[in-house]
Design a protein around this motif. Sequence first.
Motif, mmCIF file in Angstrom:
data_model
loop_
_atom_site.group_PDB
_atom_site.id
_atom_site.type_symbol
_atom_site.label_atom_id
_atom_site.label_comp_id
_atom_site.label_asym_id
_atom_site.label_seq_id
_atom_site.Cartn_x
_atom_site.Cartn_y
_atom_site.Cartn_z
ATOM 1 N N UNK A 14 0.833 -1.227 0.000
ATOM 2 C CA UNK A 14 0.000 0.000 0.000
ATOM 3 C C UNK A 14 0.858 1.264 0.000
ATOM 4 N N UNK A 15 2.102 1.144 0.460
ATOM 5 C CA UNK A 15 2.986 2.313 0.551
ATOM 6 C C UNK A 15 3.271 2.712 1.990
ATOM 7 N N UNK A 143 -5.292 4.460 7.834
ATOM 8 C CA UNK A 143 -5.383 3.165 7.157
ATOM 9 C C UNK A 143 -5.093 3.436 5.693
ATOM 10 N N UNK A 144 -3.968 2.865 5.210
ATOM 11 C CA UNK A 144 -3.506 3.153 3.852
ATOM 12 C C UNK A 144 -3.663 1.900 3.003
ATOM 13 N N UNK A 145 -4.365 2.031 1.894
ATOM 14 C CA UNK A 145 -4.581 0.879 1.023
ATOM 15 C C UNK A 145 -4.485 1.301 -0.432
ATOM 16 N N UNK A 146 -4.656 0.351 -1.330
ATOM 17 C CA UNK A 146 -4.720 0.601 -2.778
ATOM 18 C C UNK A 146 -5.322 -0.670 -3.372
ATOM 19 N N UNK A 204 -2.932 7.981 -6.327
ATOM 20 C CA UNK A 204 -2.180 9.092 -5.719
ATOM 21 C C UNK A 204 -0.684 8.838 -5.867
ATOM 22 N N UNK A 205 0.097 9.922 -5.990
ATOM 23 C CA UNK A 205 1.558 9.766 -5.983
ATOM 24 C C UNK A 205 2.014 9.608 -4.534
ATOM 25 N N UNK A 210 2.072 11.431 1.258
ATOM 26 C CA UNK A 210 2.876 12.031 2.342
ATOM 27 C C UNK A 210 2.245 13.353 2.783
ATOM 28 N N UNK A 211 1.884 14.184 1.819
ATOM 29 C CA UNK A 211 1.281 15.493 2.146
ATOM 30 C C UNK A 211 -0.012 15.311 2.941
ATOM 31 N N UNK A 212 -0.847 14.341 2.515
ATOM 32 C CA UNK A 212 -2.116 14.107 3.226
ATOM 33 C C UNK A 212 -1.849 13.695 4.676
ATOM 34 N N UNK A 213 -0.856 12.835 4.880
ATOM 35 C CA UNK A 213 -0.582 12.342 6.241
ATOM 36 C C UNK A 213 0.026 13.433 7.110
#
Length: 218
Positions: A14-15, A143-146, A204-205, A210-213
Amino acid sequence: MQTPVLTIDGPSGAGKGTVSRAVAKLLGWNYLDSGSIYRSLAVAALKADLDLSDILAICRVAEAMSLEFDCGDELIVKLDGADITSQLGTETTGNTASIIAAYPEVRAVLFQKQKDFQRLPGLVADGRDMGSVVFQDAKIKVYLTASAEERALRRYKQLIEKGIDANLPQITREIEERDFRDQQRATAPLTVPEGAHYIDSSSLTIQQVIDQVVNLVD
Ligand SMILES: Nc1ncnc2c1ncn2[C@@H]1O[C@H](COP(=O)(O)OP(=O)(O)O)[C@@H](O)[C@H]1O
Ligand SMILES: Nc1ccn([C@@H]2O[C@H](COP(=O)(O)OP(=O)(O)O)[C@@H](O)[C@H]2O)c(=O)n1
């Protein structure tokens, strides 16, 4: 003073690690890659040629193993003084980690090792149960997914970049199997922690995530 914690949980590829390392660096906080602890135990278990159903033997190795983490630009991990970083990233290690991580006894042995990372000025912790179990009082939970397809493609490219032989259809199958095992296990399953900020990074890049977090941290 309570040490602030930011947790980033989510499925494979997910990153989480990429974003967590970058955010920890930006904030000047400590970083816990909890998966590398389970992966290190998997390396130790495979090295000892343990039967992966022998919970007691695996717990003994978990209790005895000494881990050192050097969180520079790349995470360097030493197991009992030996650099095992190159062995951590393989899917064999990841799949083995997922098998032994399903045992509650193993999770109990590794619990305190993870809690010990909570040191001032702050901690960014990534994994499967950081916000739901290990750091339930975390200040911010993500919670980070893709999509499975996107995560498999990312992991495939990552392994190739590391010079590790990889096959996309096989990676896709392995990621789906690992997702299922991590989400369905009885103990500390991968779930969206209560109150977590949900981010789907499929389109998303890395920088956008990173900016969102970072923007979640006041
Ligand atoms: N938003 C994104 N877009 C494209 N590639 C990404 C994104 N996030 C991460 N990656 C890449 O995907 C691969 C897996 O990222 P990683 O941080 O190891 O995921 P995880 O820790 O969730 O398994 C890495 O090569 C990383 O550079
Ligand atoms: N907090 C955690 C972190 C990892 N794990 C297990 O360890 C495996 C490897 O974790 P990882 O984060 O290194 O895997 P990737 O997301 O990098 O593929 C996961 O598939 C989980 O089964 C866990 O159970 N709990």
